[in-house]
Design a protein around this motif. Structure first.
Motif: not given
Length: 303
Positions: A226-253
Motif C-alpha cells: 500500500r502507498r498512502t500519504s502521511g508520515e515518512l515511513k515503510v512498514e514490512l509485516v510478517r508473522a513474527g515481527e513488524t519492521i519499520t523504517l521511518q524518518r521525519p520529513q525534514t530530518g536527517v536521522t
C-alpha cells in the motif's frame, strides 16, 4: 573563468575551448564521458550545472548544456558560453543557447562538442520527453537520466516512465531511495526469515521516490503493498515481527525498529540532486531492477 561568445558558431566555440586549455597549461585531459544537459528553463539551468560540476569531480567529463532561447526569433542564432576552472568542476562546461529554428535542432549543435570515443549521458533536469531514447538528444546517449520530482505531476511522470522505457533509462527518484532499499533489504535478511505478509509506504503525495520504492517492494515480494500519504515511513509485516523504517520529513536521522528488539538510529538525510546524479553516472549498463520497480508500481494499492 566564464567566457561569453554571443552570436557565434560551433567552430568558434571549439577553437576557444582549445585556446583556453592551452593558456591554462592543460593540453590533455582525462575525461570519461560527455554529459549533455537539456534544461527546460533558465530557472533550473544553474542548479543543473552545479550538480554536474559536483558529479564531474567523481566522473571527469565535458558538460554540454543545450537550452532553448528565443524560439520566436526570425534568425537562427547560437550564443555560447564556456566555463573552465573553478566554474566547471573537473572539466569544462559549454552552455549553448539556441534561438529561432536552431532551438528545434539541438542535437546537431551538440554533436561537434561530443568527446571522441567516450560514452554520452543525457540528463533532463526538468520536463523530459515521453520516450527519452527517441528524443534527438537521447539518441546520442547510452544513458538517459530524467527526474520525475521536478515534473508538475510527479506521480504521473514516474508512472509514464514505464511506457517510455528503453535500456539505459533511469530516473533520479530511483537513486534517491538507494539507501532506503539497502536498509530494508538488510533488515529482511535477518531472522526469523519469514515471508512478508504486507507492506506500507507512507509519505508526501508529491514524492515519486516513494512511489517507485513501493513499486520496488511490489516487484520483490508476493504480498499487498500500500502507498498512502502521511508520515515518512515503510512498514514490512510478517508473522513474527513488524519492521519499520521511518524518518521525519525534514530530518536527517532515521529510526529502524523491529518487534521486541532495540531501535537503531541511522543517518538517512534526503539525497541531493548532485549526489543522485553522481550515482547514476557510475553505471552505464541497463538497470533491470529499476525497470522491474517501474512495472511494480502498477501493483501498488493507493489509499
Amino acid at each position: 573563468m566564464i567566457v561569453d561568445l554571443p552570436d557565434t558558431t560551433t567552430n568558434d566555440i571549439n577553437k576557444k575551448i582549445t585556446g583556453l586549455r592551452e593558456e591554462g597549461g592543460a593540453i590533455t585531459l582525462s575525461r570519461v564521458l560527455t554529459l549533455v544537459i537539456a534544461p527546460d528553463s533558465d530557472e533550473c539551468l544553474e542548479d543543473a550545472v552545479e550538480a554536474a560540476n559536483y558529479a564531474s569531480r567523481e566522473h571527469p567529463c565535458r558538460v554540454i548544456v543545450a537550452v532553448a532561447g528565443d524560439r520566436g526569433a526570425q534568425q537562427a542564432r547560437l550564443d555560447g558560453q564556456i566555463r573552465v576552472g573553478a566554474d566547471a568542476g573537473a572539466g569544462e562546461v559549454v552552455v549553448l543557447r539556441l534561438h529561432g529554428e536552431l532551438a528545434d535542432h539541438a542535437e546537431s549543435v551538440v554533436l561537434p562538442f561530443l568527446l571522441p570515443d567516450t560514452p554520452v549521458v543525457a540528463w533532463w533536469p526538468g520536463a523530459a520527453p515521453a520516450v527519452p531514447a527517441r528524443d534527438p538528444l537521447g539518441k546520442l546517449a547510452i544513458r538517459r537520466i530524467t527526474d520525475a520530482t521536478s515534473s508538475p505531476d510527479p506521480l504521473a511522470a514516474i508512472r509514464s516512465r514505464l511506457d517510455g522505457y528503453s535500456d539505459g533509462d533511469t530516473d533520479l527518484a530511483w537513486s534517491r531511495i538507494t539507501y532506503w532499499r539497502a536498509l530494508l533489504a538488510a533488515a529482511v535478511e535477518l531472522e526469523p526469515h519469514e515471508p512478508i505478509s504486507s507492506a506500507l509506504v507512507s509519505g508526501l503525495d508529491n514524492e515519486p521516490a516513494l512511489d517507485i520504492l513501493a513499486g520496488w517492494l511490489a516487484s520483490r515480494i508476493d504480498c499487498p503493498v500500500r502507498r498512502t500519504s502521511g508520515e515518512l515511513k515503510v512498514e514490512l509485516v510478517r508473522a513474527g515481527e513488524t519492521i519499520t523504517l521511518q524518518r521525519p520529513q525534514t530530518g536527517v536521522t532515521a529510526t529502524l525498529s523491529r518487534t521486541s528488539r532495540p531501535e537503531a538510529r541511522i543517518p538517512l538525510a534526503r539525497r541531493e540532486t548532485k549526489e543522485c546524479l553522481a550515482e547514476d553516472m557510475r553505471r552505464l549498463d541497463p538497470d533491470e531492477i529499476y525497470h522491474e520497480a517501474l512495472q511494480g508500481i502498477g501493483k501498488v494499492q493507493y489509499t
